[in-house]
Design an enzyme around this catalytic site. Structure first.
Site, PDB file in Angstrom:
ATOM      1  N   HIS A  99      -3.059  -6.183  -7.683  1.00 39.71           N
ATOM      2  CA  HIS A  99      -2.552  -5.112  -6.829  1.00 39.71           C
ATOM      3  C   HIS A  99      -2.342  -5.641  -5.413  1.00 39.71           C
ATOM      4  O   HIS A  99      -3.265  -6.177  -4.801  1.00 39.71           O
ATOM      5  CB  HIS A  99      -3.573  -3.972  -6.832  1.00 39.71           C
ATOM      6  CG  HIS A  99      -3.093  -2.698  -6.238  1.00 39.71           C
ATOM      7  ND1 HIS A  99      -1.970  -2.041  -6.678  1.00 39.71           N
ATOM      8  CD2 HIS A  99      -3.604  -1.935  -5.235  1.00 39.71           C
ATOM      9  CE1 HIS A  99      -1.811  -0.927  -5.989  1.00 39.71           C
ATOM     10  NE2 HIS A  99      -2.786  -0.850  -5.101  1.00 39.71           N
ATOM     11  N   SER A 109       0.450   0.082  -1.976  1.00 35.16           N
ATOM     12  CA  SER A 109      -0.197   1.113  -2.778  1.00 35.16           C
ATOM     13  C   SER A 109       0.207   2.498  -2.274  1.00 35.16           C
ATOM     14  O   SER A 109       1.406   2.792  -2.208  1.00 35.16           O
ATOM     15  CB  SER A 109      -1.720   0.897  -2.750  1.00 35.16           C
ATOM     16  OG  SER A 109      -2.357   1.648  -3.741  1.00 35.16           O
ATOM     17  N   ASP A 154       0.350  -4.204 -13.000  1.00 35.52           N
ATOM     18  CA  ASP A 154      -0.500  -3.573 -11.981  1.00 35.52           C
ATOM     19  C   ASP A 154      -1.252  -2.397 -12.603  1.00 35.52           C
ATOM     20  O   ASP A 154      -0.663  -1.534 -13.252  1.00 35.52           O
ATOM     21  CB  ASP A 154       0.395  -3.089 -10.835  1.00 35.52           C
ATOM     22  CG  ASP A 154      -0.396  -2.649  -9.615  1.00 35.52           C
ATOM     23  OD1 ASP A 154      -1.481  -2.069  -9.762  1.00 35.52           O
ATOM     24  OD2 ASP A 154       0.088  -2.870  -8.493  1.00 35.52           O
TER      25      ASP A 154
END
Length: 527
Positions: A489, A235, A460
């Site tokens: 994710h 991320s 995502d």
């Protein structure tokens, strides 16, 4: 990492994603030097790294209240607050490790990890070894697993913007405004939140950038005695990796980036959040279809349209009368956003909702309402939100004219209503941020950068697929593994042999496939 519920004193629930903090840094020239202030910062990080290499890390048992037991060890690395002034004010960064489980001959150094945010702590990373996580058994033989709290986070000179108990107090105002008065109230909360950040943490704010965290990463590398960095970023951690790879290309040995923030300057950070609203709606729709498919289990609705209708009815009822006096629409979004974030939340979220519809109110209250007795957890939530704003507001310029925010979010909300306004209010403090904002670094390949492994799912919600494609273009020689028709994710933490085996091979040997790879999705969640 995932940013979840925290709702800032700005009143809206955050989007949860932690996109990836884009940070501003001076443009780098081809030889690795920086222009203007960047010259001083480049010299400063070299000074700090040399100092760290000499002092090393004094590893000891972790403090009892950190929740990290032996054989995990903890320590500190000292870094400059301002890299342009390496002999000035210092801060200490908390680090931990579990040494590799293999033989001396198998060991390949340290693997550093960042879970995302901005605002996420990486200190849990070594527990993948103590928990005997089967996905990481081979890698653990080769690497020490090293986690750290980035600057401003957790135990590393933590910042704060508001009293934590005030921060989590519920119910918050409905993020979706019914009137101009509602918007004015949210704008006031966002402005007050930004002012609180300045009052409580003003000295740190100018230095809470992604490039500075990348420089911290290089100092940690030196303190570990490593000539080159092995890094896993998820991320926002992918943006941190992209910035590190641009600033320190010759210091990279192996780098895996998973669920990628689009590193383009135009994306960081305002547009990134708008794009996220669209992707969240897509994955929310995926989840509703799954719930409808399993209506025999949950009884919420046998079509996605009926599930959406049930959601809107729940939301409206909670707005009229907060559930248990504490769960309104904002708190519901904070809980339900877990489903578009992670497949692992699909069944638990549907089960809790189904139980509520059957009369079990407490399960939903427990899941969505703050626990006012959890002082440590509430402080961590407030700190995470503060760092999220501090990094994203410092990394890039944001619109300061409310009309821009109002126009863009009103337009998006019509087609993508699930997260749009909640995300807008979470980010709005950046419009009145009390510290200077920078210009994002131009992420690109520079001499010496080895192949980087990029892993991404196509659906995502938090970091849309286009981000992986963009980084792949910018990092020449990189290899992209696409998990098609999946959207959870954090792909490297899921069981998908097509992905897992390639990540292992890369970390253990440095080898990638000759071409980009498309993998079928991991298993769909079971009800």
């Amino acid at each position: 990492m995932r940013r979840t519920t925290v709702l800032g004193s700005a009143g809206a629930l955050v989007a949860g994603t932690l996109i990836a903090g884009a940070m501003a840094a001076p443009a780098a020239s081809a030889d690795g030097r920086h222009h203007g202030r960047g010259d001083a910062e480049a010299r400063g990080v070299a000074v700090a790294a040399q100092r760290a290499a000499k002092s090393g890390i004094d590893w000891k048992d972790c403090p009892e209240d950190w929740g990290l037991t032996a054989p995990i060890q903890c320590g500190w690395v000292t870094v400059p607050l301002d890299y342009a002034k390496p002999h000035g004010k210092k801060i200490k960064l908390a680090v931990d490790r579990h040494v590799s489980t293999g033989t001396k001959a198998e060991r390949q150094g340290a693997l550093l990890y960042n879970p995302g945010g901005p605002g996420g702590s990486g200190l849990r990373f070594p527990t993948r070894i103590t928990a005997k996580n089967p996905l990481w058994t081979k890698t653990a033989k080769a690497y020490d697993f090293v986690g750290f709290d980035p600057r401003g986070v957790g135990h590393s000179a933590p910042i704060s913007c508001v009293d934590p108990q005030e921060f989590v107090k519920a119910p918050k105002a409905d993020p979706v405004p019914d009137s101009e008065a509602d918007k004015r109230a949210q704008r006031k909360l966002a402005r007050e939140y930004a002012e609180g950040c300045g009052e409580r943490s003003g000295a740190m704010l100018p230095h809470m950038t992604t490039p500075n965290t990348a420089r911290d990463l290089d100092v940690i590398r030196a303190a570990l005695g490593e000539k080159k960095l092995n890094f896993l970023g998820v991320s926002y951690g992918t943006y941190l990796g992209a910035v590190y790879g641009t600033l320190f290309p010759t210091h990279v040995r192996r780098m895996v980036v998973d669920s990628v923030v689009d590193p383009s300057r135009k994306n960081i950070w305002y547009r990134a959040n708008l794009n996220q609203d669209i992707a969240f709606q897509m994955r929310w729709d995926d989840w509703k279809a799954w719930v409808a498919k399993h209506d025999d289990v949950y009884g919420i609705g046998d079509t996605p349209q009926k599930v959406e209708k049930a959601w809107l009815e729940l939301r409206a009822a909670a707005k009229k009368k907060p559930i248990g006096g504490v769960v309104g629409p904002a708190e519901l979004i904070g809980f339900f956003q877990g489903a578009p974030y992670y497949d692992s939340a699909w069944a638990p979220t549907a089960k809790t909702w189904s139980a509520y519809r059957a009369g079990d109110t407490q399960a939903l209250i427990d899941a969505a309402a703050p626990d006012m007795s959890d002082l440590a957890g509430n402080a961590a939530s407030e700190n995470g939100n503060a760092v999220y704003n501090a990094v994203e507001c410092a990394d890039a310029q944001w619109p300061t004219d409310w009309r821009t925010w109002d126009r863009d979010n009103t337009r998006l909300h019509k087609k993508y209503p699930f997260m749009t306004w909640a995300n807008a209010w979470m980010n709005l403090p950046c419009a009145t941020w009390p510290a200077k904002s920078q210009t994002p670094l131009d992420v690109k390949t520079r001499k010496g950068l080895p192949p980087v492994l990029i892993v991404q799912s196509t659906r995502d919600a938090a970091t849309p697929y286009a981000g992986a494609v963009e980084l792949h273009k910018r990092f020449k020689g990189s290899r992209l593994i696409t998990e098609k028709d999946a959207g959870s994710h954090g792909v490297t933490g899921l069981v998908n042999p097509c992905v897992n085996e390639r990540v292992d091979t890369y970390l253990l040997t440095g080898k990638t496939d000759r071409r980009d790879v498309t993998c079928t999705p991991h298993a769909t969640p079971k009800p």
